[in-house]
Design an enzyme around this catalytic site. Structure first.
Site, PDB file in Angstrom:
ATOM      1  N   CYS A  86      74.433 -44.980  41.197  1.00  0.00           N
ATOM      2  CA  CYS A  86      76.136 -44.627  39.951  1.00  0.00           C
ATOM      3  C   CYS A  86      76.855 -45.883  40.006  1.00  0.00           C
ATOM      4  CB  CYS A  86      77.240 -43.990  41.209  1.00  0.00           C
ATOM      5  SG  CYS A  86      78.620 -43.712  39.853  1.00  0.00           S
ATOM      6  N   CYS A 197      75.000 -45.485  32.650  1.00  0.00           N
ATOM      7  CA  CYS A 197      75.121 -44.817  33.706  1.00  0.00           C
ATOM      8  C   CYS A 197      74.648 -43.490  34.034  1.00  0.00           C
ATOM      9  CB  CYS A 197      76.443 -43.643  32.624  1.00  0.00           C
ATOM     10  SG  CYS A 197      76.969 -42.204  33.790  1.00  0.00           S
TER      11      CYS A 197
HETATM   12  N1  DGL Z   1      77.316 -41.514  37.125  1.00  0.00           N
HETATM   13  C1  DGL Z   1      77.877 -42.737  36.830  1.00  0.00           C
HETATM   14  C2  DGL Z   1      77.228 -44.144  37.178  1.00  0.00           C
HETATM   15  O1  DGL Z   1      76.359 -44.398  36.734  1.00  0.00           O
HETATM   16  C3  DGL Z   1      79.291 -41.491  36.891  1.00  0.00           C
HETATM   17  C4  DGL Z   1      79.722 -41.231  35.818  1.00  0.00           C
HETATM   18  C5  DGL Z   1      80.422 -40.387  35.825  1.00  0.00           C
HETATM   19  O2  DGL Z   1      81.581 -39.873  36.834  1.00  0.00           O
HETATM   20  O3  DGL Z   1      81.849 -41.109  35.105  1.00  0.00           O
HETATM   21  O4  DGL Z   1      78.286 -43.983  36.123  1.00  0.00           O
END
Ligand code: DGL
Length: 287
Positions: A86, A197
């Site tokens: 993430c 993301c």
């Molecule tokens: N998948 C995550 C990222 O890479 C988080 C997205 C989220 O929960 O806002 O930032």
């Protein structure tokens, strides 16, 4: 060499040593897919914090607290190497996680500014990211370190990770969420776009429609898998494991199951509810 965590694991499931993977929800499955492709023999446990997704619209201290709870849960399940799959959690929490668990190894995911600058012919790139990542000092530092004079357009994408969490992967609802950000990116006249993301690769086909087929999209999942493999393979024989992938959700299961079935190599994996909940008081770290 990876060191053993010195606390008494609460669950029998903690026996097998494995790679732990975390995300706010379903996005980290794009990284899990790459990890499994690169390390097909490694056991992995994934926790998607679906009941708290999206992270990108939450305050930094709340995201950091959730990450501490998730890492505690992963460590209790035998994880000795943690992939923070993430971008938002990495930019806001990985230093605190490393400080709290010095005996664990961590791999973070950050927007691929460096490869994008390398690949861009026009030296104009864009970074699509959550609101929290886009506003972070760490992204600013990453750009300062790697831009080498290239123009970097940072595009926050509010609502996009949340839409993907709802299983909106195409159609008019997705177009409505994506269109404003894509129009700004087109106006910035870039040739390379970083998917900053881990959720965003799931909507790549629609992004290509909106941004044009000539755009280069950068997803760092394969590079993260390579980095993880090099750390994992440095481990002693006690880190050899059986290929077992467990996927857990702190909330609803539906979108995660749907996306697992679309991830090559993970089609047979069934998601389960993290029934005991993420530990409120994570095990005390020890070096
Ligand atoms: N998948 C995550 C990222 O890479 C988080 C997205 C989220 O929960 O806002 O930032």
């Amino acid at each position: 060499m990876l060191k053993r965590l010195d606390f008494d694991p609460p669950a029998a499931a903690a026996r097998a040593q494995c790679i732990g993977v975390l995300d706010s929800g379903v996005g980290g499955l794009t990284v899990l897919r790459a990890l499994h492709r690169r390390l097909p023999g490694a056991a992995m446990v994934y926790i998607g914090d679906v009941s708290h997704a999206p992270y990108g619209e939450r305050p930094a201290d709340e995201i950091a607290a959730r990450c501490v709870a998730l890492v505690g849960s992963l460590a209790a399940r035998g994880a000795r190497l943690i992939v923070v799959a993430c971008n938002t959690a990495t930019v806001l929490a990985i230093e605190a996680l490393r400080a709290r668990w010095p005996a664990l190894s961590f791999v973070g995911v950050e927007p691929g500014v460096k490869p994008a600058v390398f690949l861009s012919r026009s030296r104009r790139i864009a970074v699509m990211a959550t609101t929290a990542t886009a506003a972070s000092a760490r992204l600013r530092e990453l750009i300062d370190r790697h831009a080498q004079g290239a123009h970097v357009h940072v595009q926050p994408c509010p609502g996009l990770a949340a839409a993907i969490e709802r299983g909106v992967l195409d159609g008019p609802e997705l177009l409505a969420v994506l269109r404003p950000g894509c129009e700004s990116i087109i106006a910035a006249n870039v040739d390379t776009v970083v998917l900053g993301c881990t959720h965003y690769p799931f909507v790549e086909p629609t992004l290509r429609v909106l941004l044009g087929a000539d755009i280069t999209l950068i997803d760092t999942a394969a590079a993260i898998a390579e980095r993880t493999a090099s750390l994992w393979e440095q481990g002693s024989p006690r880190f050899e494991t059986t290929p077992d992938i467990r996927v857990l959700s702190t909330g609803a299961l539906g979108t995660m199951q749907l996306l697992l079935e679309r991830c090559a190599g993970l089609e047979q994996v069934r998601v389960a509810r993290l029934s005991e909940g993420v530990q409120k008081n994570s095990p005390s770290p020890s070096s």
